[in-house]
Design a protein around this motif. Structure first.
Motif, PDB file in Angstrom:
ATOM      1  N   GLY A  40       1.552  50.919  29.756  1.00 61.62           N
ATOM      2  CA  GLY A  40       2.676  51.800  29.437  1.00 61.62           C
ATOM      3  C   GLY A  40       2.856  52.176  27.990  1.00 61.62           C
ATOM      4  N   ALA A  41       1.976  51.704  27.108  1.00 61.34           N
ATOM      5  CA  ALA A  41       2.120  52.016  25.685  1.00 61.34           C
ATOM      6  C   ALA A  41       1.670  53.447  25.379  1.00 61.34           C
ATOM      7  N   ARG A  42       2.195  54.012  24.312  1.00 67.37           N
ATOM      8  CA  ARG A  42       1.629  55.221  23.728  1.00 67.37           C
ATOM      9  C   ARG A  42       0.532  54.749  22.792  1.00 67.37           C
ATOM     10  N   VAL A  43      -0.687  55.253  22.978  1.00 70.19           N
ATOM     11  CA  VAL A  43      -1.823  54.779  22.201  1.00 70.19           C
ATOM     12  C   VAL A  43      -2.406  55.922  21.381  1.00 70.19           C
ATOM     13  N   LEU A  44      -2.470  55.714  20.081  1.00 70.61           N
ATOM     14  CA  LEU A  44      -3.110  56.647  19.167  1.00 70.61           C
ATOM     15  C   LEU A  44      -4.531  56.161  18.940  1.00 70.61           C
ATOM     16  N   LEU A  45      -5.508  57.001  19.239  1.00 68.87           N
ATOM     17  CA  LEU A  45      -6.903  56.605  19.156  1.00 68.87           C
ATOM     18  C   LEU A  45      -7.506  57.115  17.852  1.00 68.87           C
ATOM     19  N   GLY A  46      -7.789  56.201  16.929  1.00 64.22           N
ATOM     20  CA  GLY A  46      -8.407  56.575  15.671  1.00 64.22           C
ATOM     21  C   GLY A  46      -9.919  56.578  15.823  1.00 64.22           C
ATOM     22  N   CYS A  47     -10.533  57.746  15.723  1.00 65.49           N
ATOM     23  CA  CYS A  47     -11.969  57.895  15.954  1.00 65.49           C
ATOM     24  C   CYS A  47     -12.557  58.896  14.980  1.00 65.49           C
ATOM     25  N   ARG A  48     -13.841  58.732  14.660  1.00 61.86           N
ATOM     26  CA  ARG A  48     -14.520  59.701  13.798  1.00 61.86           C
ATOM     27  C   ARG A  48     -14.849  60.982  14.546  1.00 61.86           C
ATOM     28  N   SER A  49     -15.260  60.852  15.805  1.00 64.73           N
ATOM     29  CA  SER A  49     -15.734  61.998  16.574  1.00 64.73           C
ATOM     30  C   SER A  49     -14.666  62.493  17.545  1.00 64.73           C
ATOM     31  N   SER A  50     -14.294  63.768  17.423  1.00 66.51           N
ATOM     32  CA  SER A  50     -13.319  64.326  18.366  1.00 66.51           C
ATOM     33  C   SER A  50     -13.908  64.384  19.773  1.00 66.51           C
ATOM     34  N   ALA A  53     -13.767  60.936  21.218  1.00 63.39           N
ATOM     35  CA  ALA A  53     -12.368  60.586  21.465  1.00 63.39           C
ATOM     36  C   ALA A  53     -11.865  61.255  22.738  1.00 63.39           C
ATOM     37  N   LYS A  54     -12.173  62.530  22.898  1.00 60.75           N
ATOM     38  CA  LYS A  54     -11.739  63.255  24.091  1.00 60.75           C
ATOM     39  C   LYS A  54     -12.379  62.687  25.348  1.00 60.75           C
ATOM     40  N   GLU A  55     -13.639  62.289  25.239  1.00 57.97           N
ATOM     41  CA  GLU A  55     -14.310  61.664  26.381  1.00 57.97           C
ATOM     42  C   GLU A  55     -13.644  60.353  26.745  1.00 57.97           C
ATOM     43  N   ALA A  56     -13.331  59.547  25.739  1.00 51.77           N
ATOM     44  CA  ALA A  56     -12.656  58.270  25.984  1.00 51.77           C
ATOM     45  C   ALA A  56     -11.283  58.486  26.604  1.00 51.77           C
ATOM     46  N   MET A  57     -10.545  59.461  26.105  1.00 52.43           N
ATOM     47  CA  MET A  57      -9.221  59.746  26.648  1.00 52.43           C
ATOM     48  C   MET A  57      -9.323  60.224  28.094  1.00 52.43           C
ATOM     49  N   ARG A  70      -3.061  60.016  22.077  1.00 46.16           N
ATOM     50  CA  ARG A  70      -3.223  61.024  21.031  1.00 46.16           C
ATOM     51  C   ARG A  70      -4.432  60.664  20.178  1.00 46.16           C
ATOM     52  N   PHE A  71      -5.252  61.659  19.899  1.00 44.92           N
ATOM     53  CA  PHE A  71      -6.406  61.481  19.028  1.00 44.92           C
ATOM     54  C   PHE A  71      -5.994  61.646  17.569  1.00 44.92           C
ATOM     55  N   ILE A  72      -6.382  60.663  16.747  1.00 44.15           N
ATOM     56  CA  ILE A  72      -6.154  60.724  15.300  1.00 44.15           C
ATOM     57  C   ILE A  72      -7.529  60.702  14.619  1.00 44.15           C
ATOM     58  N   PRO A  73      -7.947  61.795  13.997  1.00 41.57           N
ATOM     59  CA  PRO A  73      -9.235  61.779  13.287  1.00 41.57           C
ATOM     60  C   PRO A  73      -9.218  60.718  12.193  1.00 41.57           C
ATOM     61  N   LEU A  74     -10.242  59.860  12.187  1.00 36.03           N
ATOM     62  CA  LEU A  74     -10.269  58.765  11.212  1.00 36.03           C
ATOM     63  C   LEU A  74     -11.701  58.343  10.934  1.00 36.03           C
ATOM     64  N   ASP A  75     -12.075  58.371   9.668  1.00 33.25           N
ATOM     65  CA  ASP A  75     -13.344  57.825   9.199  1.00 33.25           C
ATOM     66  C   ASP A  75     -13.014  56.824   8.110  1.00 33.25           C
ATOM     67  N   LEU A  76     -13.176  55.545   8.416  1.00 36.39           N
ATOM     68  CA  LEU A  76     -12.827  54.503   7.448  1.00 36.39           C
ATOM     69  C   LEU A  76     -13.750  54.497   6.238  1.00 36.39           C
ATOM     70  N   GLY A  77     -14.849  55.216   6.328  1.00 40.91           N
ATOM     71  CA  GLY A  77     -15.754  55.332   5.196  1.00 40.91           C
ATOM     72  C   GLY A  77     -15.426  56.492   4.277  1.00 40.91           C
ATOM     73  N   ASP A  78     -14.248  57.056   4.422  1.00 40.26           N
ATOM     74  CA  ASP A  78     -13.813  58.206   3.625  1.00 40.26           C
ATOM     75  C   ASP A  78     -12.320  58.043   3.367  1.00 40.26           C
ATOM     76  N   LEU A  79     -11.956  57.686   2.156  1.00 43.99           N
ATOM     77  CA  LEU A  79     -10.547  57.402   1.855  1.00 43.99           C
ATOM     78  C   LEU A  79      -9.662  58.628   2.034  1.00 43.99           C
ATOM     79  N   GLN A  80     -10.206  59.812   1.851  1.00 46.94           N
ATOM     80  CA  GLN A  80      -9.420  61.018   2.104  1.00 46.94           C
ATOM     81  C   GLN A  80      -9.076  61.110   3.587  1.00 46.94           C
ATOM     82  N   SER A  81     -10.037  60.766   4.451  1.00 45.48           N
ATOM     83  CA  SER A  81      -9.789  60.750   5.887  1.00 45.48           C
ATOM     84  C   SER A  81      -8.759  59.686   6.249  1.00 45.48           C
TER      85      SER A  81
END
Length: 304
Positions: A40-50, A53-57, A70-81
């Protein structure tokens, strides 16, 4: 409260809670995101690839059609991201749990977008920055938690303060172990700071034991081919490997500073329980030094 023999069946209803899970499109992150959404949680999925992420959702919704994702674009190897992802999460009405799961393991020497050695940069610095940027948001959540994923590899890790970026020498395993020790030093120092500031946030950590996930994709091909037929004998599946993650993120009665891992076969497999890290993970002086270096390298200063 002591957690013993914790599995997915022990995750209580999570209706009304919001989780941000990094690395949520595969492996442990996907398994945790799916289970939490099913509770029942709302889950924000932090992923590099949209696309991933969409496939997983889509896969999650094929089992739980009403899943709130909800998909949240995230690349931990990029501080701007990382900063952009934190800004998107800050738009949410609330955030209750930050589940830092994403990581890399034993690649050849590479550098992040910001020029950091990739394992330290992704596994520790990216996680450190994201957590610091979201701490105020979490503080307004309901029974808020930060979960940081480490590994048994931390036991052989050493923080090389004289060569933090592996400019002089590089060992795939050595730098992985260093990053996983950094994860625990981070968690315990965060716990100390949160408690000193009387924060409502609790900081926890976990490790999956030995789990059959994509994290091992940089292992030698011959090793993988030899081990694949017998992985079930000494490895958790991804779903089983997520049990310590779920205990840390959603277990009832969890306290700040607790560390969870598998309960069987020297912490390789089995249901989750609280486990003890190597003593060096709890040393205060190295943790403070690492914290100062991490703030300088990321440009992220914590509000605690």
């Amino acid at each position: 409260m002591t957690i013993r023999n914790f599995t997915d069946k022990d995750v209580p209803d999570q209706s009304g809670r919001v989780f941000f899970v990094t690395g949520a499109n595969s492996g442990l992150g996907y398994a945790a995101a799916k289970l939490l959404a099913g509770r029942g949680a709302r889950v924000l999925l932090g992923c590099r690839s949209s696309e991933k992420a969409k496939e997983a959702m889509g896969d999650i919704r094929s089992v739980y059609p009403e899943a709130d994702l909800r998909f949240i674009p995230l690349d931990l190897g990029d501080l701007q991201s990382v900063r952009a992802a934190a800004a998107l999460v800050a738009e949410e009405p609330r955030l209750d749990v930050l589940l830092n799961n994403a990581g890399i393991m034993m690649p050849p020497r590479e550098e992040t977008v910001d020029g950091f050695e990739s394992q330290f940069g992704v596994n520790h610095l990216g996680t450190f920055a994201l957590t610091g940027l979201l701490l105020d948001k979490l503080a307004a959540g309901h029974s808020p938690r930060v979960v940081i994923t480490s590994s048994m590899a931390h036991r052989s890790g050493q923080i090389d303060f004289d060569d933090i970026n592996a400019d002089k020498s590089y060992s795939r395993w050595g730098r992985y172990a260093m990053s996983k020790l950094a994860n625990l030093l981070h968690m315990y120092e965060l716990d100390r700071r949160l408690r000193a500031g009387d924060s409502p946030i609790i900081a926890t950590a976990c490790h999956p034991g030995v789990a059959d996930t994509e994290l091992a994709r940089h292992f030698p091909a011959m090793m993988i081919s030899l081990l694949r037929p017998v992985t079930g004998l000494f490895m958790n599946s991804a779903a089983q490997g997520a049990w310590p993650t779920l205990a840390a993120a959603a277990g009832t009665g969890v306290e700040s500073g607790q560390y969870f891992g598998p309960s069987r076969n020297a912490e390789w497999t089995g249901p989750a329980r609280e486990v003890r890290p190597h003593g060096k993970a709890r040393r205060i002086d190295p943790a403070k030094s690492l914290w100062a270096i991490s703030e300088k390298m990321t440009g992220v200063t914590y509000p605690v």
